[in-house]
Design a protein around this motif. Structure first.
Motif, PDB file in Angstrom:
ATOM      1  N   ASP A   2     -16.735 -12.037 -30.737  1.00  0.00           N
ATOM      2  CA  ASP A   2     -17.344 -13.356 -30.807  1.00  0.00           C
ATOM      3  C   ASP A   2     -17.229 -13.965 -32.202  1.00  0.00           C
ATOM      4  O   ASP A   2     -17.925 -14.920 -32.530  1.00  0.00           O
ATOM      5  CB  ASP A   2     -18.812 -13.295 -30.370  1.00  0.00           C
ATOM      6  N   GLY A   3     -16.367 -13.414 -33.042  1.00  0.00           N
ATOM      7  CA  GLY A   3     -16.155 -13.987 -34.365  1.00  0.00           C
ATOM      8  C   GLY A   3     -15.607 -15.405 -34.267  1.00  0.00           C
ATOM      9  O   GLY A   3     -14.743 -15.686 -33.453  1.00  0.00           O
ATOM     10  N   PRO A   4     -16.120 -16.337 -35.086  1.00  0.00           N
ATOM     11  CA  PRO A   4     -15.697 -17.734 -35.002  1.00  0.00           C
ATOM     12  C   PRO A   4     -14.357 -17.981 -35.687  1.00  0.00           C
ATOM     13  O   PRO A   4     -13.904 -17.207 -36.532  1.00  0.00           O
ATOM     14  CB  PRO A   4     -16.814 -18.480 -35.723  1.00  0.00           C
ATOM     15  N   THR A   5     -13.727 -19.068 -35.343  1.00  0.00           N
ATOM     16  CA  THR A   5     -12.509 -19.512 -36.021  1.00  0.00           C
ATOM     17  C   THR A   5     -12.842 -19.906 -37.450  1.00  0.00           C
ATOM     18  O   THR A   5     -13.860 -20.553 -37.715  1.00  0.00           O
ATOM     19  CB  THR A   5     -11.894 -20.703 -35.277  1.00  0.00           C
ATOM     20  N   GLY A   6     -12.007 -19.523 -38.399  1.00  0.00           N
ATOM     21  CA  GLY A   6     -12.220 -19.881 -39.794  1.00  0.00           C
ATOM     22  C   GLY A   6     -11.511 -18.927 -40.731  1.00  0.00           C
ATOM     23  O   GLY A   6     -10.596 -18.207 -40.323  1.00  0.00           O
ATOM     24  N   TYR A   7     -11.923 -18.902 -41.981  1.00  0.00           N
ATOM     25  CA  TYR A   7     -11.276 -18.080 -43.005  1.00  0.00           C
ATOM     26  C   TYR A   7     -11.904 -16.700 -43.086  1.00  0.00           C
ATOM     27  O   TYR A   7     -13.130 -16.549 -43.048  1.00  0.00           O
ATOM     28  CB  TYR A   7     -11.361 -18.775 -44.365  1.00  0.00           C
ATOM     29  N   TYR A   8     -11.046 -15.690 -43.223  1.00  0.00           N
ATOM     30  CA  TYR A   8     -11.462 -14.305 -43.351  1.00  0.00           C
ATOM     31  C   TYR A   8     -10.693 -13.645 -44.494  1.00  0.00           C
ATOM     32  O   TYR A   8      -9.590 -14.071 -44.839  1.00  0.00           O
ATOM     33  CB  TYR A   8     -11.185 -13.521 -42.067  1.00  0.00           C
ATOM     34  N   GLN A   9     -11.273 -12.579 -45.048  1.00  0.00           N
ATOM     35  CA  GLN A   9     -10.542 -11.747 -45.995  1.00  0.00           C
ATOM     36  C   GLN A   9      -9.860 -10.619 -45.235  1.00  0.00           C
ATOM     37  O   GLN A   9     -10.506  -9.897 -44.465  1.00  0.00           O
ATOM     38  CB  GLN A   9     -11.481 -11.159 -47.051  1.00  0.00           C
ATOM     39  N   LEU A  10      -8.562 -10.478 -45.463  1.00  0.00           N
ATOM     40  CA  LEU A  10      -7.785  -9.398 -44.872  1.00  0.00           C
ATOM     41  C   LEU A  10      -7.176  -8.548 -45.963  1.00  0.00           C
ATOM     42  O   LEU A  10      -7.004  -8.986 -47.101  1.00  0.00           O
ATOM     43  CB  LEU A  10      -6.668  -9.969 -43.990  1.00  0.00           C
ATOM     44  N   SER A  11      -6.808  -7.354 -45.604  1.00  0.00           N
ATOM     45  CA  SER A  11      -6.133  -6.460 -46.537  1.00  0.00           C
ATOM     46  C   SER A  11      -4.641  -6.735 -46.523  1.00  0.00           C
ATOM     47  O   SER A  11      -4.025  -6.891 -45.472  1.00  0.00           O
ATOM     48  CB  SER A  11      -6.379  -5.006 -46.152  1.00  0.00           C
ATOM     49  N   SER A  12      -4.038  -6.828 -47.709  1.00  0.00           N
ATOM     50  CA  SER A  12      -2.597  -6.957 -47.853  1.00  0.00           C
ATOM     51  C   SER A  12      -2.106  -5.895 -48.815  1.00  0.00           C
ATOM     52  O   SER A  12      -2.611  -5.787 -49.938  1.00  0.00           O
ATOM     53  CB  SER A  12      -2.220  -8.345 -48.404  1.00  0.00           C
ATOM     54  N   THR A  13      -1.144  -5.081 -48.390  1.00  0.00           N
ATOM     55  CA  THR A  13      -0.646  -4.018 -49.260  1.00  0.00           C
ATOM     56  C   THR A  13       0.094  -4.581 -50.460  1.00  0.00           C
ATOM     57  O   THR A  13       0.218  -3.915 -51.482  1.00  0.00           O
ATOM     58  CB  THR A  13       0.298  -3.080 -48.480  1.00  0.00           C
ATOM     59  N   LYS A  14       0.568  -5.822 -50.348  1.00  0.00           N
ATOM     60  CA  LYS A  14       1.327  -6.419 -51.444  1.00  0.00           C
ATOM     61  C   LYS A  14       0.440  -7.174 -52.422  1.00  0.00           C
ATOM     62  O   LYS A  14       0.705  -7.197 -53.623  1.00  0.00           O
ATOM     63  CB  LYS A  14       2.389  -7.369 -50.894  1.00  0.00           C
ATOM     64  N   ARG A  15      -0.634  -7.817 -51.905  1.00  0.00           N
ATOM     65  CA  ARG A  15      -1.430  -8.694 -52.764  1.00  0.00           C
ATOM     66  C   ARG A  15      -2.904  -8.336 -52.809  1.00  0.00           C
ATOM     67  O   ARG A  15      -3.694  -9.051 -53.424  1.00  0.00           O
ATOM     68  CB  ARG A  15      -1.278 -10.148 -52.302  1.00  0.00           C
ATOM     69  N   GLY A  16      -3.295  -7.244 -52.178  1.00  0.00           N
ATOM     70  CA  GLY A  16      -4.703  -6.913 -52.126  1.00  0.00           C
ATOM     71  C   GLY A  16      -5.420  -7.799 -51.121  1.00  0.00           C
ATOM     72  O   GLY A  16      -4.794  -8.376 -50.237  1.00  0.00           O
ATOM     73  N   PRO A  17      -6.742  -7.963 -51.232  1.00  0.00           N
ATOM     74  CA  PRO A  17      -7.480  -8.827 -50.304  1.00  0.00           C
ATOM     75  C   PRO A  17      -6.977 -10.269 -50.383  1.00  0.00           C
ATOM     76  O   PRO A  17      -6.779 -10.813 -51.473  1.00  0.00           O
ATOM     77  CB  PRO A  17      -8.925  -8.719 -50.789  1.00  0.00           C
ATOM     78  N   VAL A  18      -6.761 -10.886 -49.218  1.00  0.00           N
ATOM     79  CA  VAL A  18      -6.292 -12.272 -49.171  1.00  0.00           C
ATOM     80  C   VAL A  18      -7.155 -13.055 -48.196  1.00  0.00           C
ATOM     81  O   VAL A  18      -7.679 -12.515 -47.220  1.00  0.00           O
ATOM     82  CB  VAL A  18      -4.810 -12.364 -48.735  1.00  0.00           C
ATOM     83  N   SER A  19      -7.318 -14.328 -48.469  1.00  0.00           N
ATOM     84  CA  SER A  19      -8.067 -15.221 -47.593  1.00  0.00           C
ATOM     85  C   SER A  19      -7.096 -15.826 -46.578  1.00  0.00           C
ATOM     86  O   SER A  19      -6.089 -16.435 -46.951  1.00  0.00           O
ATOM     87  CB  SER A  19      -8.717 -16.336 -48.414  1.00  0.00           C
ATOM     88  N   VAL A  20      -7.404 -15.649 -45.288  1.00  0.00           N
ATOM     89  CA  VAL A  20      -6.502 -16.070 -44.214  1.00  0.00           C
ATOM     90  C   VAL A  20      -7.306 -16.827 -43.162  1.00  0.00           C
ATOM     91  O   VAL A  20      -8.433 -16.454 -42.842  1.00  0.00           O
ATOM     92  CB  VAL A  20      -5.806 -14.857 -43.565  1.00  0.00           C
ATOM     93  N   TYR A  21      -6.702 -17.876 -42.605  1.00  0.00           N
ATOM     94  CA  TYR A  21      -7.347 -18.641 -41.542  1.00  0.00           C
ATOM     95  C   TYR A  21      -7.020 -17.998 -40.201  1.00  0.00           C
ATOM     96  O   TYR A  21      -5.854 -17.807 -39.850  1.00  0.00           O
ATOM     97  CB  TYR A  21      -6.852 -20.085 -41.557  1.00  0.00           C
ATOM     98  N   CYS A  22      -8.060 -17.666 -39.439  1.00  0.00           N
ATOM     99  CA  CYS A  22      -7.904 -17.036 -38.130  1.00  0.00           C
ATOM    100  C   CYS A  22      -8.351 -17.991 -37.032  1.00  0.00           C
ATOM    101  O   CYS A  22      -9.461 -18.529 -37.099  1.00  0.00           O
ATOM    102  CB  CYS A  22      -8.739 -15.759 -38.037  1.00  0.00           C
ATOM    103  N   ASN A  23      -7.505 -18.186 -36.041  1.00  0.00           N
ATOM    104  CA  ASN A  23      -7.888 -18.949 -34.854  1.00  0.00           C
ATOM    105  C   ASN A  23      -8.374 -17.953 -33.811  1.00  0.00           C
ATOM    106  O   ASN A  23      -7.587 -17.163 -33.280  1.00  0.00           O
ATOM    107  CB  ASN A  23      -6.712 -19.767 -34.328  1.00  0.00           C
TER     108      ASN A  23
END
Length: 310
Positions: free
Chosen positions: A52-73
């Motif tokens: 039930d997580g809403p649409t919007g920005y989340y922090q994800l793990s990236s092996t290349k750049r570390g934590p990144v802010s990503v928009y999830c639909n």
């Protein structure tokens, strides 16, 4: 206050500690943080864990750049439940937006759009959208563009040497591919006329492949197949065209279609394209605006795109 499984804190997203073992959702300056150790790596993973997580920005793990802010639909998109990761977004209706690096700004009749740099010959301008190690097997998106002057879709008689080369300017319009070597995802074409034939030849050779009486179906590149949209923005009924940006009819939106383009504008899912790949990959996506003649004669600048992977 507890909302579903998210503890909501009234903080600005930029203040979230990028090094913490959390991912955050931000909407209207409200961030919802849920402990996750380690960080999840895609919007699909988040959807699976918190349905039930809403649409919007989340922090994800990236092996290349570390934590990144990503928009999830997190809603259904392209006929598939949520968990889509957005790789690219542009809306030139926002006056604060600028064209991507290397693109040229068009401004006409209140429309702002981004096309090729001035060129006397066929060319493409390119934008790469990085997947940040997110694995995906589907691509979903939409693009809005405009016809400038004499675009002729995927005509094979102009720019002949480039016609069957996915690495070249094989289309008057937009090419979307993944990886290197390029693998086709979707092509968005701009035909010459929507309601008439070019008056010099009086046939449909320069109109969209899906347009009535077009001859381009017989020469359409095999790597495109059925994975394309095509539309013209030129409403002329006398077979002429003008050296102008046809701002009254945005392309690939299934609206404002001429008498010859009924099939084109009835394409399933318009304005969204949806490609299921035959593999799972972490490739970058590449969006190119191309034309097989110089920009003084034709171009297909874009004003909007949003592209997702899952």
């Amino acid at each position: 206050m507890i909302i579903s499984t998210f503890v909501c804190l009234c903080i600005i997203f930029s203040q979230v500690n990028a090094q913490s073992n959390t991912f955050g959702h931000c909407k209207e300056e409200v961030c919802c943080n849920q402990q996750a150790n380690p960080l999840l790596t895609s919007c699909k993973d988040i959807k699976r864990k918190w349905s039930d997580g809403p649409t919007g920005y989340y922090q994800l793990s990236s092996t290349k750049r570390g934590p990144v802010s990503v928009y999830c639909n997190m809603d259904e998109l392209c006929g598939s439940r949520g968990g889509w990761t957005r790789l690219g977004y542009l809306n030139m209706a926002d006056p604060s937006e600028s064209c991507p690096s290397g693109f040229r700004l068009y401004q006409s009749g209140g429309v702002r759009a981004c096309g090729r740099q001035n060129s006397s010959v066929g060319s493409c301008v390119s934008l790469k959208l990085l997947a940040d190690d997110i694995s995906y097997s589907q691509v979903c998106g939409r693009v809005v563009g405009y016809q400038y002057a004499s675009t002729d879709a995927a005509d094979s008689t102009i720019g002949t040497s480039a016609h069957n080369d996915i690495n070249s300017y094989y289309v008057d319009g937009v090419s979307i591919t993944h990886g290197s070597p390029r693998q086709h995802v979707w092509t968005l074409m701009a035909g010459l006329h929507e309601a008439s034939f070019y008056f010099i030849v009086n046939d449909g050779r320069y109109n969209c492949p899906c347009s009535q009486s077009s001859t381009q179906n017989s020469t359409l590149q095999s790597f495109i197949g059925n994975d394309y949209f095509c539309e013209s923005g030129n409403p002329a009924t006398d077979g002429t065209y003008q050296f102008m940006l046809y701002t009254s009819d945005p392309l690939w939106d299934s609206e404002g279609c001429g008498s010859l383009e009924g099939t084109c504008c009835a394409a399933p899912s318009l304005p969204w394209f949806h490609k299921k790949l035959n593999t799972t990959t972490t490739d970058y996506l590449e969006l190119r605006v191309c034309g097989d003649e110089g920009t003084n004669n034709e171009d297909t600048p874009i004003s909007f795109y949003e592209i997702y992977i899952k």
